[in-house]
Design an enzyme around this catalytic site. Structure first.
Site, PDB file in Angstrom:
ATOM      1  N   SER A  73       1.587  -3.426  -2.256  1.00 13.99           N
ATOM      2  CA  SER A  73       2.479  -4.415  -3.041  1.00 13.99           C
ATOM      3  C   SER A  73       2.665  -5.699  -2.186  1.00 13.99           C
ATOM      4  CB  SER A  73       3.652  -3.660  -3.586  1.00 13.99           C
ATOM      5  OG  SER A  73       4.524  -4.464  -4.389  1.00 13.99           O
ATOM      6  N   ASP A 133      -6.495 -15.233   3.563  1.00 16.57           N
ATOM      7  CA  ASP A 133      -7.324 -16.193   2.958  1.00 16.57           C
ATOM      8  C   ASP A 133      -7.081 -17.573   3.599  1.00 16.57           C
ATOM      9  OD1 ASP A 133      -8.061 -14.559   0.991  1.00 16.57           O
ATOM     10  OD2 ASP A 133      -6.644 -15.208  -0.792  1.00 16.57           O
ATOM     11  N   LYS A 159      -1.907  -2.442  -5.266  1.00 22.22           N
ATOM     12  CA  LYS A 159      -0.979  -2.234  -6.434  1.00 22.22           C
ATOM     13  C   LYS A 159      -0.330  -3.809  -6.150  1.00 22.22           C
ATOM     14  CE  LYS A 159       3.388  -1.825  -7.852  1.00 22.22           C
ATOM     15  NZ  LYS A 159       4.510  -2.766  -7.889  1.00 22.22           N
TER      16      LYS A 159
END
Length: 541
Positions: A295, A306, A320
Protein backbone atom coordinates in the site's frame (compact mmCIF):
# COMPACT_ATOMS: atom_id res chain seq x y z
CA UNK A 1 -29.29 0.29 19.44
CA UNK A 2 -32.26 0.86 21.71
CA UNK A 3 -33.82 -2.57 21.29
CA UNK A 4 -32.59 -6.09 20.56
CA UNK A 5 -35.57 -6.42 18.26
CA UNK A 6 -34.96 -6.51 14.50
CA UNK A 7 -34.77 -3.19 12.61
CA UNK A 8 -38.09 -2.15 11.15
CA UNK A 9 -37.92 -1.68 7.39
CA UNK A 10 -37.74 2.10 7.60
CA UNK A 11 -34.70 2.07 9.88
CA UNK A 12 -32.95 -0.57 7.82
CA UNK A 13 -33.60 1.49 4.70
CA UNK A 14 -31.77 4.42 6.27
CA UNK A 15 -28.77 2.25 7.11
CA UNK A 16 -28.60 0.60 3.71
CA UNK A 17 -29.03 3.91 1.95
CA UNK A 18 -26.04 5.25 3.88
CA UNK A 19 -23.95 2.27 2.84
CA UNK A 20 -25.08 2.19 -0.76
CA UNK A 21 -24.89 5.95 -1.09
CA UNK A 22 -21.28 5.95 0.04
CA UNK A 23 -20.36 3.06 -2.25
CA UNK A 24 -22.14 3.99 -5.42
CA UNK A 25 -22.52 7.77 -5.24
CA UNK A 26 -24.41 9.19 -8.18
CA UNK A 27 -24.95 5.76 -9.76
CA UNK A 28 -27.54 5.08 -7.04
CA UNK A 29 -29.81 7.65 -8.64
CA UNK A 30 -29.30 6.21 -12.12
CA UNK A 31 -30.15 2.68 -11.08
CA UNK A 32 -32.73 3.43 -8.39
CA UNK A 33 -35.32 0.97 -9.70
CA UNK A 34 -32.85 -1.93 -9.77
CA UNK A 35 -31.50 -1.16 -6.31
CA UNK A 36 -35.01 -0.79 -4.89
CA UNK A 37 -35.91 -4.22 -6.21
CA UNK A 38 -32.79 -5.81 -4.71
CA UNK A 39 -33.35 -3.94 -1.47
CA UNK A 40 -36.79 -5.57 -1.15
CA UNK A 41 -35.23 -9.00 -1.61
CA UNK A 42 -32.65 -8.17 1.03
CA UNK A 43 -35.09 -6.87 3.66
CA UNK A 44 -37.46 -9.80 3.14
CA UNK A 45 -34.64 -12.25 3.70
CA UNK A 46 -33.61 -10.43 6.90
CA UNK A 47 -37.23 -10.38 8.11
CA UNK A 48 -37.60 -14.12 7.58
CA UNK A 49 -34.37 -14.81 9.49
CA UNK A 50 -35.44 -12.54 12.33
CA UNK A 51 -38.86 -14.11 12.66
CA UNK A 52 -38.22 -17.77 11.83
CA UNK A 53 -34.65 -18.68 12.76
CA UNK A 54 -34.44 -21.28 15.56
CA UNK A 55 -32.75 -18.80 17.91
CA UNK A 56 -33.34 -15.11 18.46
CA UNK A 57 -30.37 -13.15 17.10
CA UNK A 58 -29.32 -9.57 17.88
CA UNK A 59 -30.18 -7.17 15.09
CA UNK A 60 -26.66 -5.78 14.86
CA UNK A 61 -25.24 -9.25 14.24
CA UNK A 62 -27.61 -9.77 11.31
CA UNK A 63 -27.11 -6.36 9.72
CA UNK A 64 -23.36 -6.13 10.31
CA UNK A 65 -22.91 -9.67 9.02
CA UNK A 66 -24.91 -8.89 5.90
CA UNK A 67 -22.91 -5.75 5.13
CA UNK A 68 -19.62 -7.58 5.74
CA UNK A 69 -20.69 -10.40 3.45
CA UNK A 70 -21.65 -7.94 0.72
CA UNK A 71 -18.27 -6.26 0.85
CA UNK A 72 -16.42 -9.58 0.77
CA UNK A 73 -17.84 -10.27 -2.70
CA UNK A 74 -16.02 -7.23 -4.12
CA UNK A 75 -12.27 -7.55 -3.53
CA UNK A 76 -9.82 -8.60 -0.80
CA UNK A 77 -9.74 -5.18 0.88
CA UNK A 78 -13.25 -3.73 0.97
CA UNK A 79 -14.34 -4.30 4.55
CA UNK A 80 -16.78 -3.41 7.31
CA UNK A 81 -15.88 -1.95 10.72
CA UNK A 82 -18.28 -2.36 13.61
CA UNK A 83 -18.23 0.58 16.07
CA UNK A 84 -15.38 -0.90 18.15
CA UNK A 85 -13.27 -1.72 15.10
CA UNK A 86 -13.92 1.71 13.60
CA UNK A 87 -12.82 3.45 16.81
CA UNK A 88 -9.63 1.36 16.96
CA UNK A 89 -8.85 2.13 13.32
CA UNK A 90 -9.19 5.88 13.92
CA UNK A 91 -7.04 5.65 17.03
CA UNK A 92 -4.32 3.85 15.07
CA UNK A 93 -4.44 6.44 12.30
CA UNK A 94 -4.21 9.32 14.75
CA UNK A 95 -1.19 7.67 16.35
CA UNK A 96 -2.06 8.58 19.97
CA UNK A 97 -4.41 7.73 22.84
CA UNK A 98 -4.53 7.85 26.66
CA UNK A 99 -3.58 4.66 28.44
CA UNK A 100 -0.63 2.53 29.54
CA UNK A 101 1.14 2.09 26.20
CA UNK A 102 0.81 -1.65 25.70
CA UNK A 103 -0.75 -3.99 23.21
CA UNK A 104 -2.53 -6.98 24.71
CA UNK A 105 -4.04 -10.23 23.59
CA UNK A 106 -6.25 -12.78 25.33
CA UNK A 107 -4.27 -16.05 25.31
CA UNK A 108 -5.82 -19.09 26.99
CA UNK A 109 -8.01 -16.76 29.03
CA UNK A 110 -5.11 -14.58 30.20
CA UNK A 111 -4.69 -10.90 29.25
CA UNK A 112 -1.11 -11.06 28.00
CA UNK A 113 1.16 -8.11 27.20
CA UNK A 114 2.36 -8.50 23.60
CA UNK A 115 4.36 -5.30 23.18
CA UNK A 116 5.20 -2.08 25.00
CA UNK A 117 5.74 1.37 23.47
CA UNK A 118 9.03 2.92 24.50
CA UNK A 119 8.64 5.86 26.86
CA UNK A 120 5.06 4.91 27.76
CA UNK A 121 3.76 4.65 31.36
CA UNK A 122 4.01 0.84 31.18
CA UNK A 123 7.60 1.05 29.90
CA UNK A 124 8.61 3.39 32.72
CA UNK A 125 7.09 1.08 35.34
CA UNK A 126 8.97 -1.94 34.01
CA UNK A 127 6.28 -4.06 32.35
CA UNK A 128 7.62 -6.75 30.02
CA UNK A 129 6.35 -8.71 27.05
CA UNK A 130 4.75 -11.89 28.32
CA UNK A 131 3.48 -10.35 31.56
CA UNK A 132 -0.08 -11.41 32.36
CA UNK A 133 -2.46 -8.77 33.71
CA UNK A 134 -4.20 -10.90 36.33
CA UNK A 135 -6.24 -8.17 38.04
CA UNK A 136 -7.44 -4.67 37.23
CA UNK A 137 -8.73 -2.52 40.10
CA UNK A 138 -9.05 -5.69 42.17
CA UNK A 139 -11.15 -7.52 39.58
CA UNK A 140 -9.96 -10.91 38.37
CA UNK A 141 -9.19 -10.58 34.62
CA UNK A 142 -9.18 -14.31 33.90
CA UNK A 143 -11.50 -15.00 30.98
CA UNK A 144 -11.72 -11.37 29.87
CA UNK A 145 -11.61 -10.51 26.21
CA UNK A 146 -9.11 -7.96 24.94
CA UNK A 147 -11.97 -5.46 24.60
CA UNK A 148 -12.94 -6.02 28.25
CA UNK A 149 -9.39 -5.23 29.34
CA UNK A 150 -9.03 -2.19 27.07
CA UNK A 151 -12.15 -0.61 28.60
CA UNK A 152 -10.61 -0.90 32.06
CA UNK A 153 -7.05 0.10 31.15
CA UNK A 154 -7.73 3.20 29.07
CA UNK A 155 -8.97 6.37 30.65
CA UNK A 156 -8.42 10.11 31.12
CA UNK A 157 -4.88 11.47 31.19
CA UNK A 158 -3.39 11.64 34.68
CA UNK A 159 -5.68 9.05 36.27
CA UNK A 160 -4.34 5.94 37.96
CA UNK A 161 -5.19 2.33 37.30
CA UNK A 162 -4.21 -0.42 39.72
CA UNK A 163 -3.08 -3.66 38.11
CA UNK A 164 -1.67 -6.96 39.34
CA UNK A 165 0.80 -8.79 37.11
CA UNK A 166 1.83 -12.41 36.88
CA UNK A 167 5.34 -12.90 35.50
CA UNK A 168 7.07 -16.12 34.47
CA UNK A 169 9.65 -17.19 37.04
CA UNK A 170 8.10 -15.20 39.90
CA UNK A 171 5.69 -16.60 42.46
CA UNK A 172 2.75 -14.46 43.43
CA UNK A 173 1.32 -11.28 41.93
CA UNK A 174 3.06 -7.95 41.35
CA UNK A 175 0.83 -5.04 42.38
CA UNK A 176 1.34 -1.55 41.00
CA UNK A 177 -0.35 1.72 40.14
CA UNK A 178 0.20 3.08 36.64
CA UNK A 179 -0.67 6.67 35.73
CA UNK A 180 -2.39 6.93 32.35
CA UNK A 181 -0.80 9.32 29.90
CA UNK A 182 -0.88 10.21 26.23
CA UNK A 183 0.65 7.34 24.30
CA UNK A 184 2.18 8.11 20.94
CA UNK A 185 2.27 5.16 18.59
CA UNK A 186 5.67 5.79 17.06
CA UNK A 187 6.07 4.74 13.42
CA UNK A 188 9.80 5.46 13.03
CA UNK A 189 11.11 2.34 14.77
CA UNK A 190 14.83 2.87 14.44
CA UNK A 191 16.88 5.92 13.35
CA UNK A 192 20.67 5.94 13.76
CA UNK A 193 23.99 6.12 11.93
CA UNK A 194 25.33 2.83 10.56
CA UNK A 195 28.73 4.42 9.98
CA UNK A 196 30.12 7.95 9.73
CA UNK A 197 28.25 8.67 6.47
CA UNK A 198 25.32 6.26 6.33
CA UNK A 199 22.04 6.95 8.09
CA UNK A 200 19.33 4.37 8.69
CA UNK A 201 15.59 4.92 9.18
CA UNK A 202 13.00 2.19 9.71
CA UNK A 203 9.43 3.35 8.97
CA UNK A 204 7.00 0.71 10.24
CA UNK A 205 3.69 2.18 9.02
CA UNK A 206 2.03 5.41 7.87
CA UNK A 207 -0.02 7.18 10.54
CA UNK A 208 -0.82 10.87 11.00
CA UNK A 209 2.55 11.45 12.70
CA UNK A 210 4.83 9.58 10.24
CA UNK A 211 6.03 12.52 8.14
CA UNK A 212 6.76 14.57 11.25
CA UNK A 213 8.69 11.67 12.81
CA UNK A 214 10.65 11.10 9.60
CA UNK A 215 11.52 14.78 9.33
CA UNK A 216 12.85 14.82 12.89
CA UNK A 217 14.88 11.66 12.27
CA UNK A 218 16.43 13.05 9.08
CA UNK A 219 17.39 16.29 10.84
CA UNK A 220 19.09 14.36 13.65
CA UNK A 221 20.97 12.12 11.23
CA UNK A 222 22.03 15.06 9.08
CA UNK A 223 23.46 16.75 12.18
CA UNK A 224 25.50 13.59 12.75
CA UNK A 225 27.01 13.76 9.27
CA UNK A 226 24.64 11.65 7.15
CA UNK A 227 25.65 11.66 3.48
CA UNK A 228 23.52 8.70 2.34
CA UNK A 229 20.48 6.84 3.66
CA UNK A 230 19.16 3.30 4.05
CA UNK A 231 15.37 3.74 4.09
CA UNK A 232 13.77 0.57 5.45
CA UNK A 233 10.15 -0.05 4.41
CA UNK A 234 10.21 -3.80 4.97
CA UNK A 235 7.09 -5.24 6.62
CA UNK A 236 5.41 -1.82 6.33
CA UNK A 237 1.71 -2.55 5.62
CA UNK A 238 0.91 1.02 4.56
CA UNK A 239 -1.55 3.50 6.01
CA UNK A 240 -2.60 7.03 5.19
CA UNK A 241 -2.20 8.30 1.62
CA UNK A 242 -1.43 11.87 2.61
CA UNK A 243 1.49 10.63 4.69
CA UNK A 244 2.82 8.61 1.75
CA UNK A 245 2.72 11.82 -0.30
CA UNK A 246 4.50 13.83 2.39
CA UNK A 247 7.14 11.16 2.98
CA UNK A 248 7.84 10.92 -0.77
CA UNK A 249 8.08 14.72 -0.92
CA UNK A 250 10.99 14.54 1.53
CA UNK A 251 13.13 13.07 -1.26
CA UNK A 252 11.55 14.40 -4.47
CA UNK A 253 11.80 17.91 -5.93
CA UNK A 254 8.79 20.17 -5.96
CA UNK A 255 6.45 19.40 -8.84
CA UNK A 256 7.34 15.71 -9.28
CA UNK A 257 4.38 13.38 -9.70
CA UNK A 258 4.26 10.93 -6.78
CA UNK A 259 1.21 8.79 -7.54
CA UNK A 260 -2.08 9.05 -9.37
CA UNK A 261 -5.40 7.31 -8.88
CA UNK A 262 -8.11 6.40 -11.32
CA UNK A 263 -11.68 5.30 -10.58
CA UNK A 264 -15.12 5.27 -12.17
CA UNK A 265 -17.06 7.77 -10.09
CA UNK A 266 -16.86 11.55 -10.65
CA UNK A 267 -13.91 13.28 -9.00
CA UNK A 268 -12.15 9.98 -8.24
CA UNK A 269 -9.28 10.73 -10.65
CA UNK A 270 -6.48 12.49 -8.79
CA UNK A 271 -2.81 13.32 -9.43
CA UNK A 272 -0.60 13.83 -6.37
CA UNK A 273 2.63 15.81 -6.69
CA UNK A 274 5.42 17.00 -4.45
CA UNK A 275 4.34 20.45 -3.32
CA UNK A 276 7.15 21.42 -0.95
CA UNK A 277 10.84 22.06 -1.39
CA UNK A 278 13.06 19.59 0.45
CA UNK A 279 16.64 19.41 1.73
CA UNK A 280 17.02 15.74 0.77
CA UNK A 281 16.47 15.67 -3.00
CA UNK A 282 20.17 14.93 -3.66
CA UNK A 283 20.65 12.38 -0.90
CA UNK A 284 21.69 8.93 -2.23
CA UNK A 285 19.11 6.41 -1.00
CA UNK A 286 18.80 2.63 -0.91
CA UNK A 287 15.21 1.65 -0.10
CA UNK A 288 14.62 -1.78 1.44
CA UNK A 289 11.33 -3.58 0.71
CA UNK A 290 10.05 -7.12 1.05
CA UNK A 291 6.96 -9.20 0.31
CA UNK A 292 5.16 -7.64 3.31
CA UNK A 293 5.66 -4.05 2.12
CA UNK A 294 2.25 -2.89 0.91
CA UNK A 295 0.00 0.00 0.00
CA UNK A 296 1.50 3.35 1.08
CA UNK A 297 4.99 1.83 1.29
CA UNK A 298 4.59 0.74 -2.35
CA UNK A 299 3.53 4.24 -3.34
CA UNK A 300 6.70 5.68 -1.78
CA UNK A 301 9.12 3.04 -3.10
CA UNK A 302 7.49 3.18 -6.56
CA UNK A 303 7.76 6.97 -6.76
CA UNK A 304 11.40 7.00 -5.65
CA UNK A 305 12.22 4.24 -8.16
CA UNK A 306 10.39 5.88 -11.09
CA UNK A 307 12.18 9.18 -10.53
CA UNK A 308 15.55 7.41 -10.07
CA UNK A 309 15.78 8.81 -6.54
CA UNK A 310 16.43 5.49 -4.80
CA UNK A 311 17.79 2.06 -5.60
CA UNK A 312 15.16 -0.41 -4.43
CA UNK A 313 16.60 -3.57 -2.84
CA UNK A 314 14.97 -6.72 -1.44
CA UNK A 315 11.89 -8.59 -2.63
CA UNK A 316 8.89 -7.79 -4.81
CA UNK A 317 6.32 -6.03 -2.63
CA UNK A 318 2.83 -7.29 -1.84
CA UNK A 319 0.94 -5.51 -4.63
CA UNK A 320 -1.88 -3.77 -2.75
CA UNK A 321 -2.80 -0.46 -4.34
CA UNK A 322 -6.55 -0.10 -4.21
CA UNK A 323 -7.94 3.27 -3.18
CA UNK A 324 -9.83 2.59 0.06
CA UNK A 325 -12.35 5.28 0.87
CA UNK A 326 -13.56 4.96 4.46
CA UNK A 327 -17.13 6.07 5.13
CA UNK A 328 -18.59 6.48 8.58
CA UNK A 329 -22.13 5.15 8.54
CA UNK A 330 -24.91 4.75 11.11
CA UNK A 331 -24.27 3.73 14.71
CA UNK A 332 -20.58 4.79 14.51
CA UNK A 333 -19.76 1.90 12.21
CA UNK A 334 -17.78 2.29 9.01
CA UNK A 335 -17.03 0.76 5.63
CA UNK A 336 -13.81 0.78 3.63
CA UNK A 337 -14.77 0.61 -0.03
CA UNK A 338 -12.48 0.38 -3.05
CA UNK A 339 -13.10 3.44 -5.23
CA UNK A 340 -10.03 3.40 -7.47
CA UNK A 341 -6.52 2.12 -8.15
CA UNK A 342 -3.11 3.69 -7.63
CA UNK A 343 -0.47 4.01 -10.34
CA UNK A 344 3.18 5.00 -10.04
CA UNK A 345 4.48 8.06 -11.94
CA UNK A 346 5.65 5.90 -14.86
CA UNK A 347 2.15 4.42 -15.20
CA UNK A 348 2.70 1.11 -13.42
CA UNK A 349 -0.35 -0.44 -11.82
CA UNK A 350 0.82 -1.61 -8.40
CA UNK A 351 -2.19 -3.80 -7.62
CA UNK A 352 -1.65 -7.53 -8.02
CA UNK A 353 -4.53 -9.55 -9.55
CA UNK A 354 -6.52 -11.95 -7.34
CA UNK A 355 -8.38 -15.18 -7.84
CA UNK A 356 -12.08 -15.65 -7.20
CA UNK A 357 -11.64 -16.82 -3.60
CA UNK A 358 -8.71 -14.49 -2.84
CA UNK A 359 -6.73 -17.53 -1.62
CA UNK A 360 -3.75 -17.10 -3.95
CA UNK A 361 -3.70 -13.38 -3.26
CA UNK A 362 -3.86 -13.59 0.52
CA UNK A 363 -1.23 -16.35 0.79
CA UNK A 364 1.29 -14.47 -1.35
CA UNK A 365 3.68 -13.76 1.52
CA UNK A 366 3.89 -17.45 2.44
CA UNK A 367 5.42 -18.46 -0.90
CA UNK A 368 9.08 -18.11 -1.78
CA UNK A 369 9.95 -15.60 -4.48
CA UNK A 370 12.07 -16.08 -7.54
CA UNK A 371 14.33 -13.38 -8.90
CA UNK A 372 13.02 -13.69 -12.45
CA UNK A 373 9.25 -13.70 -12.73
CA UNK A 374 7.14 -13.80 -15.87
CA UNK A 375 6.60 -10.35 -17.30
CA UNK A 376 4.35 -8.95 -19.98
CA UNK A 377 5.42 -6.24 -22.41
CA UNK A 378 2.15 -4.50 -21.64
CA UNK A 379 3.44 -4.01 -18.07
CA UNK A 380 6.77 -2.52 -19.22
CA UNK A 381 7.35 1.10 -18.23
CA UNK A 382 10.39 3.35 -17.95
CA UNK A 383 11.86 5.51 -15.20
CA UNK A 384 12.83 9.12 -15.83
CA UNK A 385 16.33 7.95 -16.81
CA UNK A 386 14.98 5.25 -19.13
CA UNK A 387 15.46 2.25 -16.85
CA UNK A 388 12.99 -0.61 -17.37
CA UNK A 389 10.43 -1.25 -14.63
CA UNK A 390 7.37 -3.49 -14.64
CA UNK A 391 3.89 -3.12 -13.22
CA UNK A 392 1.04 -5.55 -12.69
CA UNK A 393 1.96 -6.83 -9.26
CA UNK A 394 3.87 -4.89 -6.63
CA UNK A 395 7.12 -2.94 -6.84
CA UNK A 396 9.90 -5.10 -8.23
CA UNK A 397 13.31 -4.32 -6.68
CA UNK A 398 16.25 -3.13 -8.73
CA UNK A 399 18.40 -5.61 -6.83
CA UNK A 400 16.79 -8.83 -5.57
CA UNK A 401 17.70 -10.76 -2.44
CA UNK A 402 15.20 -12.95 -0.61
CA UNK A 403 14.83 -12.13 3.09
CA UNK A 404 11.26 -12.47 4.37
CA UNK A 405 12.14 -12.64 8.09
CA UNK A 406 14.06 -9.59 9.32
CA UNK A 407 16.25 -9.73 6.22
CA UNK A 408 17.04 -13.45 6.62
CA UNK A 409 15.76 -16.37 4.55
CA UNK A 410 15.63 -19.14 7.19
CA UNK A 411 14.49 -22.73 6.78
CA UNK A 412 10.94 -23.79 7.55
CA UNK A 413 12.13 -24.72 11.04
CA UNK A 414 13.60 -21.24 11.60
CA UNK A 415 10.38 -19.62 10.41
CA UNK A 416 8.43 -21.83 12.82
CA UNK A 417 10.52 -20.63 15.75
CA UNK A 418 9.92 -17.03 14.69
CA UNK A 419 6.17 -17.57 14.33
CA UNK A 420 5.95 -19.26 17.74
CA UNK A 421 7.72 -16.23 19.30
CA UNK A 422 10.34 -18.60 20.70
CA UNK A 423 12.98 -15.85 20.70
CA UNK A 424 10.75 -13.48 22.67
CA UNK A 425 10.06 -16.25 25.19
CA UNK A 426 13.78 -16.85 25.63
CA UNK A 427 14.35 -13.13 26.21
CA UNK A 428 12.09 -13.36 29.27
CA UNK A 429 14.92 -15.12 31.12
CA UNK A 430 17.04 -11.95 31.19
CA UNK A 431 17.06 -8.57 32.88
CA UNK A 432 19.18 -5.54 32.04
CA UNK A 433 22.26 -4.97 34.16
CA UNK A 434 21.63 -2.01 36.44
CA UNK A 435 17.84 -1.93 35.86
CA UNK A 436 16.27 -1.06 39.22
CA UNK A 437 12.64 -1.36 38.10
CA UNK A 438 10.66 -4.21 39.68
CA UNK A 439 13.78 -5.73 41.23
CA UNK A 440 11.91 -8.33 43.26
CA UNK A 441 10.10 -9.67 40.20
CA UNK A 442 13.37 -9.83 38.23
CA UNK A 443 15.38 -11.46 41.02
CA UNK A 444 15.48 -14.88 39.37
CA UNK A 445 16.43 -13.58 35.92
CA UNK A 446 19.91 -13.55 34.40
CA UNK A 447 21.55 -10.12 34.32
CA UNK A 448 22.93 -9.08 30.95
CA UNK A 449 24.70 -5.92 29.77
CA UNK A 450 24.20 -3.81 26.66
CA UNK A 451 26.51 -4.99 23.85
CA UNK A 452 26.44 -8.65 24.93
CA UNK A 453 27.38 -11.52 22.62
CA UNK A 454 25.16 -14.56 22.01
CA UNK A 455 27.43 -17.34 23.26
CA UNK A 456 27.33 -21.07 22.57
CA UNK A 457 26.11 -21.52 26.14
CA UNK A 458 23.12 -19.23 25.43
CA UNK A 459 22.40 -21.23 22.29
CA UNK A 460 22.43 -24.43 24.38
CA UNK A 461 20.01 -22.83 26.85
CA UNK A 462 17.75 -21.76 23.98
CA UNK A 463 17.67 -25.29 22.64
CA UNK A 464 16.86 -26.62 26.12
CA UNK A 465 13.94 -24.17 26.34
CA UNK A 466 12.60 -25.48 23.03
CA UNK A 467 12.76 -29.02 24.35
CA UNK A 468 10.74 -28.07 27.44
CA UNK A 469 8.16 -26.55 25.08
CA UNK A 470 7.94 -29.88 23.20
CA UNK A 471 9.31 -28.36 19.99
CA UNK A 472 10.59 -31.04 17.63
CA UNK A 473 14.11 -29.88 16.79
CA UNK A 474 15.44 -30.41 13.28
CA UNK A 475 19.20 -30.70 13.91
CA UNK A 476 20.22 -30.01 10.32
CA UNK A 477 17.94 -26.95 10.09
CA UNK A 478 19.10 -25.73 13.51
CA UNK A 479 22.69 -25.81 12.29
CA UNK A 480 21.81 -24.14 8.98
CA UNK A 481 19.85 -21.43 10.76
CA UNK A 482 22.58 -20.75 13.32
CA UNK A 483 23.26 -17.13 12.15
CA UNK A 484 19.52 -16.39 12.05
CA UNK A 485 18.85 -17.93 15.47
CA UNK A 486 21.71 -16.03 17.11
CA UNK A 487 20.59 -12.77 15.46
CA UNK A 488 16.99 -13.21 16.62
CA UNK A 489 18.01 -14.10 20.18
CA UNK A 490 20.08 -10.91 20.29
CA UNK A 491 17.32 -8.84 18.69
CA UNK A 492 14.54 -9.91 21.05
CA UNK A 493 16.69 -9.46 24.16
CA UNK A 494 17.63 -5.99 22.92
CA UNK A 495 13.99 -5.09 22.22
CA UNK A 496 12.93 -6.24 25.69
CA UNK A 497 15.77 -4.63 27.62
CA UNK A 498 17.58 -1.91 25.66
CA UNK A 499 15.17 -0.37 23.14
CA UNK A 500 14.46 -0.52 19.43
CA UNK A 501 17.36 1.63 18.23
CA UNK A 502 19.81 -0.69 19.99
CA UNK A 503 18.00 -3.75 18.65
CA UNK A 504 17.91 -2.53 15.05
CA UNK A 505 21.49 -1.28 15.12
CA UNK A 506 22.77 -4.68 16.24
CA UNK A 507 20.48 -6.60 13.89
CA UNK A 508 21.40 -4.85 10.65
CA UNK A 509 25.07 -5.67 11.24
CA UNK A 510 24.02 -9.29 10.64
CA UNK A 511 20.92 -8.82 8.43
CA UNK A 512 21.84 -10.20 4.95
CA UNK A 513 19.49 -7.87 3.06
CA UNK A 514 20.82 -4.73 4.74
CA UNK A 515 24.42 -5.81 4.24
CA UNK A 516 23.64 -6.50 0.57
CA UNK A 517 21.97 -3.07 0.33
CA UNK A 518 25.02 -1.30 1.75
CA UNK A 519 27.11 -2.81 -1.02
CA UNK A 520 24.81 -1.22 -3.63
CA UNK A 521 25.43 2.43 -2.78
CA UNK A 522 27.62 2.84 -5.84
CA UNK A 523 24.51 2.21 -7.97
CA UNK A 524 22.41 4.48 -5.75
CA UNK A 525 24.89 7.32 -6.17
CA UNK A 526 24.77 6.94 -9.97
CA UNK A 527 20.97 7.29 -9.80
CA UNK A 528 21.36 10.42 -7.69
CA UNK A 529 23.56 11.95 -10.38
CA UNK A 530 20.94 11.08 -13.02
CA UNK A 531 18.26 12.76 -10.90
CA UNK A 532 20.46 15.84 -10.46
CA UNK A 533 21.02 16.08 -14.21
CA UNK A 534 17.26 15.81 -14.81
CA UNK A 535 16.56 18.58 -12.31
CA UNK A 536 19.23 20.78 -13.86
CA UNK A 537 17.80 20.19 -17.33
CA UNK A 538 14.30 21.05 -16.10
CA UNK A 539 15.56 24.37 -14.74
CA UNK A 540 17.38 25.11 -18.00
CA UNK A 541 14.16 24.64 -19.95
Amino acid sequence: MRSPRFFPAAMLAVLLSAVLGGVFGSSVVQSQDELSQQYRVFTKALTVIDQEYVEKLPSDRLVYGAIDGMLKTLDPHSSFFDPKEYARMRERQEGRYYGLGITIQAIDGDITVMSIFEGSPAYKRGLRRGDVIARVEGQDAKGWTSDDAVKKLKGPKGTKVNISLRRRGYEGLIDMDVVRDEVNIVTVRGAFMIDKETGYVKLAEFSETSDHELGAALEQLSAKGMKRLVFDLRDNPGGLLDQAIRVSNRFLPQGDLIVYQRGRIPNSDQDYRATEQSDYTHLPIVTLVNRNSASASEIVSGALQDHDRALVVGETTFGKALVQSVYRIAENAGVAVTTGRYYTPSGRMIQRPWDGTFDEYLTYTLRDQKQDRQRSNTDLKYTDAGRKVYGGGGIEPDKFLAGPVEGFNPTRFGRLLYARQAFASFADQFTAEGDTRMQAANKGKKSIARGFVVTDAMLTDFRAMLETQKVRIDDAAFKQDDPFIRAMIHFDIDVALFGMDEARSNLIAKDPQTQFALAQFGEAEKLTELAKARAKGAKGN
